[in-house]
Write an enzyme that holds these catalytic residues in place. Sequence first.
Site, PDB file in Angstrom:
ATOM      1  N   TYR A  52       0.824  -1.228   0.000  1.00  0.00           N
ATOM      2  CA  TYR A  52       0.000   0.000   0.000  1.00  0.00           C
ATOM      3  C   TYR A  52       0.849   1.265   0.000  1.00  0.00           C
ATOM      4  O   TYR A  52       0.346   2.347  -0.281  1.00  0.00           O
ATOM      5  CB  TYR A  52      -0.909   0.080   1.241  1.00  0.00           C
ATOM      6  CG  TYR A  52      -1.938  -0.997   1.408  1.00  0.00           C
ATOM      7  CD1 TYR A  52      -2.215  -1.914   0.403  1.00  0.00           C
ATOM      8  CD2 TYR A  52      -2.661  -1.094   2.599  1.00  0.00           C
ATOM      9  CE1 TYR A  52      -3.163  -2.908   0.592  1.00  0.00           C
ATOM     10  CE2 TYR A  52      -3.610  -2.079   2.786  1.00  0.00           C
ATOM     11  CZ  TYR A  52      -3.849  -2.987   1.784  1.00  0.00           C
ATOM     12  OH  TYR A  52      -4.791  -3.957   1.988  1.00  0.00           O
ATOM     13  N   HIS A 110      -0.028 -11.417   2.650  1.00  0.00           N
ATOM     14  CA  HIS A 110      -1.094 -10.666   1.971  1.00  0.00           C
ATOM     15  C   HIS A 110      -1.940 -11.567   1.055  1.00  0.00           C
ATOM     16  O   HIS A 110      -3.164 -11.505   1.072  1.00  0.00           O
ATOM     17  CB  HIS A 110      -0.478  -9.520   1.162  1.00  0.00           C
ATOM     18  CG  HIS A 110      -1.413  -8.388   0.925  1.00  0.00           C
ATOM     19  ND1 HIS A 110      -0.994  -7.090   0.810  1.00  0.00           N
ATOM     20  CD2 HIS A 110      -2.759  -8.337   0.770  1.00  0.00           C
ATOM     21  CE1 HIS A 110      -2.035  -6.303   0.603  1.00  0.00           C
ATOM     22  NE2 HIS A 110      -3.121  -7.044   0.573  1.00  0.00           N
TER      23      HIS A 110
HETATM   24  N1  LIG Z   1      -6.116  -8.026   2.426  1.00  0.00           N
HETATM   25  C1  LIG Z   1      -6.510  -7.591   1.256  1.00  0.00           C
HETATM   26  O1  LIG Z   1      -6.247  -8.206   0.202  1.00  0.00           O
HETATM   27  C2  LIG Z   1      -7.318  -6.320   1.179  1.00  0.00           C
HETATM   28  C3  LIG Z   1      -8.012  -6.001  -0.005  1.00  0.00           C
HETATM   29  C4  LIG Z   1      -8.777  -4.821  -0.010  1.00  0.00           C
HETATM   30  C5  LIG Z   1      -8.814  -4.006   1.113  1.00  0.00           C
HETATM   31  N2  LIG Z   1      -8.102  -4.338   2.234  1.00  0.00           N
HETATM   32  C6  LIG Z   1      -8.115  -3.478   3.444  1.00  0.00           C
HETATM   33  O2  LIG Z   1      -9.465  -3.139   3.726  1.00  0.00           O
HETATM   34  C7  LIG Z   1      -9.580  -1.730   3.856  1.00  0.00           C
HETATM   35  C8  LIG Z   1     -10.976  -1.280   3.477  1.00  0.00           C
HETATM   36  O3  LIG Z   1     -11.271  -1.607   2.140  1.00  0.00           O
HETATM   37  P1  LIG Z   1     -11.566  -0.503   1.042  1.00  0.00           P
HETATM   38  O4  LIG Z   1     -10.961   0.767   1.428  1.00  0.00           O
HETATM   39  O5  LIG Z   1     -11.148  -1.068  -0.271  1.00  0.00           O
HETATM   40  O6  LIG Z   1     -13.169  -0.450   1.010  1.00  0.00           O
HETATM   41  P2  LIG Z   1     -14.320  -0.031   2.075  1.00  0.00           P
HETATM   42  O7  LIG Z   1     -13.767   0.286   3.407  1.00  0.00           O
HETATM   43  O8  LIG Z   1     -15.367  -1.078   1.951  1.00  0.00           O
HETATM   44  O9  LIG Z   1     -14.923   1.272   1.401  1.00  0.00           O
HETATM   45  C9  LIG Z   1     -14.192   2.466   1.334  1.00  0.00           C
HETATM   46  C10 LIG Z   1     -15.014   3.428   0.464  1.00  0.00           C
HETATM   47  O10 LIG Z   1     -16.252   3.674   1.100  1.00  0.00           O
HETATM   48  C11 LIG Z   1     -16.440   5.075   1.305  1.00  0.00           C
HETATM   49  N3  LIG Z   1     -17.006   5.242   2.645  1.00  0.00           N
HETATM   50  C12 LIG Z   1     -16.357   5.132   3.836  1.00  0.00           C
HETATM   51  N4  LIG Z   1     -17.203   5.333   4.860  1.00  0.00           N
HETATM   52  C13 LIG Z   1     -18.402   5.564   4.318  1.00  0.00           C
HETATM   53  C14 LIG Z   1     -19.668   5.853   4.879  1.00  0.00           C
HETATM   54  N5  LIG Z   1     -19.841   5.913   6.206  1.00  0.00           N
HETATM   55  N6  LIG Z   1     -20.714   6.058   4.024  1.00  0.00           N
HETATM   56  C15 LIG Z   1     -20.527   5.990   2.688  1.00  0.00           C
HETATM   57  N7  LIG Z   1     -19.348   5.729   2.092  1.00  0.00           N
HETATM   58  C16 LIG Z   1     -18.292   5.515   2.908  1.00  0.00           C
HETATM   59  C17 LIG Z   1     -15.077   5.703   1.186  1.00  0.00           C
HETATM   60  O11 LIG Z   1     -15.176   7.000   0.607  1.00  0.00           O
HETATM   61  P3  LIG Z   1     -14.822   8.345   1.453  1.00  0.00           P
HETATM   62  O12 LIG Z   1     -13.321   8.396   1.569  1.00  0.00           O
HETATM   63  O13 LIG Z   1     -15.405   9.411   0.595  1.00  0.00           O
HETATM   64  O14 LIG Z   1     -15.502   8.221   2.791  1.00  0.00           O
HETATM   65  C18 LIG Z   1     -14.341   4.754   0.244  1.00  0.00           C
HETATM   66  O15 LIG Z   1     -14.573   5.116  -1.106  1.00  0.00           O
HETATM   67  C19 LIG Z   1      -8.465  -1.196   2.946  1.00  0.00           C
HETATM   68  O16 LIG Z   1      -8.150   0.152   3.231  1.00  0.00           O
HETATM   69  C20 LIG Z   1      -7.360  -2.160   3.272  1.00  0.00           C
HETATM   70  O17 LIG Z   1      -6.730  -1.771   4.492  1.00  0.00           O
HETATM   71  C21 LIG Z   1      -7.380  -5.494   2.284  1.00  0.00           C
END
Ligand SMILES: NC(=O)c1ccc[n+]([C@@H]2O[C@H](COP(=O)([O-])OP(=O)(O)OC[C@H]3O[C@@H](n4cnc5c(N)ncnc54)[C@H](OP(=O)(O)O)[C@@H]3O)[C@@H](O)[C@H]2O)c1
Length: 280
Positions: A52, A110
């Site tokens: 990341y 990962h």
């Molecule tokens: N291990 C893996 O392979 C893997 C893969 C993917 C992700 N991850 C981890 O999981 C974390 C979260 O996943 P993600 O960031 O992809 O997706 P997520 O948390 O499901 O969604 C994030 C998105 O939702 C929006 N959002 C956040 N809070 C909100 C709310 N209360 N209401 C409406 N929209 C909202 C954000 O926009 P705004 O910024 O505008 O709020 C952003 O665009 C990552 O940051 C990473 O650390 C791990």
Amino acid sequence: MSITGQEHRMTTRNGIPVMGLGTYQRLGPEGCEAIRVALEIGYRHLDTAQSYDTEENVAEAIRRSGVPRGEVFITTKVATTNLARGAFLPSVEKSLKRLATERIDLTLIHWPSPNDAVPFEHYIEDLGTAQERGWTRLIGVSNFPIALLKKAEAILGKGRLATNQVEVHPFLQNRTLRDWCDGAGISVTAYMPLAKGRVAADPVLRDIAAARNATPGQIALAFLLQEGLIVIPASSRRDNLAANFAATGIVLSAEEIARVRALDRHERMINPASPPAWDR
Ligand SMILES: NC(=O)c1ccc[n+]([C@@H]2O[C@H](COP(=O)([O-])OP(=O)(O)OC[C@H]3O[C@@H](n4cnc5c(N)ncnc54)[C@H](OP(=O)(O)O)[C@@H]3O)[C@@H](O)[C@H]2O)c1
């Protein structure tokens, strides 16, 4: 490992805060500020990864927040490009430096090595070695199906893996895998718990949220927490960061839980070109 009502907990039994912050794409000064704001709001679990490029921002945000390092739980993940013998352990040492810490709280693989390019036992053994050297308190994996969890346990011994971080949200509930992990005492961390923000448009989540003066995102997170999962939602906005954090205080009724359970449609959003053999 389902939890209800007053049993709602803030950390797992091995000390992982169940409400974490995803740091994917929290890059540059704005990314650092978003992480700092999250710490100000009360988040105490930061999820980063070598790939990341946010490990330094995590360290800097903790420094700027004034929160003692010992009060923040840091998860990082070893990148696919660092799984090979001779690359794995030096990469963890580099993570320690970027994170400005003497010990990581939780270090994950990962992804399993695509097409088994790196022999499985090599990187699983190296993960165990990182823990034995004291570089990480807990170890775990990410994107591992049941078959690979069993193989990892055969190498490391039962009880070594603290978590399996996988995609879980209302539209992909991953029940088969979660049930197996419950039986093995491996906690499940739900990544992408807001389905990348798509939960905001779902009519059922909106309906439950409207009746409670909450947001659909909060309902999704409260649901996952009540199901016994660790969640790591991401946001750059203070209002969303605060709303997501406040979901820890929402306890859904059995009927509301049943309605969200019914939204499962096995809708996987992250699927690489050579995926692991996912469980259905
Ligand atoms: N291990 C893996 O392979 C893997 C893969 C993917 C992700 N991850 C981890 O999981 C974390 C979260 O996943 P993600 O960031 O992809 O997706 P997520 O948390 O499901 O969604 C994030 C998105 O939702 C929006 N959002 C956040 N809070 C909100 C709310 N209360 N209401 C409406 N929209 C909202 C954000 O926009 P705004 O910024 O505008 O709020 C952003 O665009 C990552 O940051 C990473 O650390 C791990």
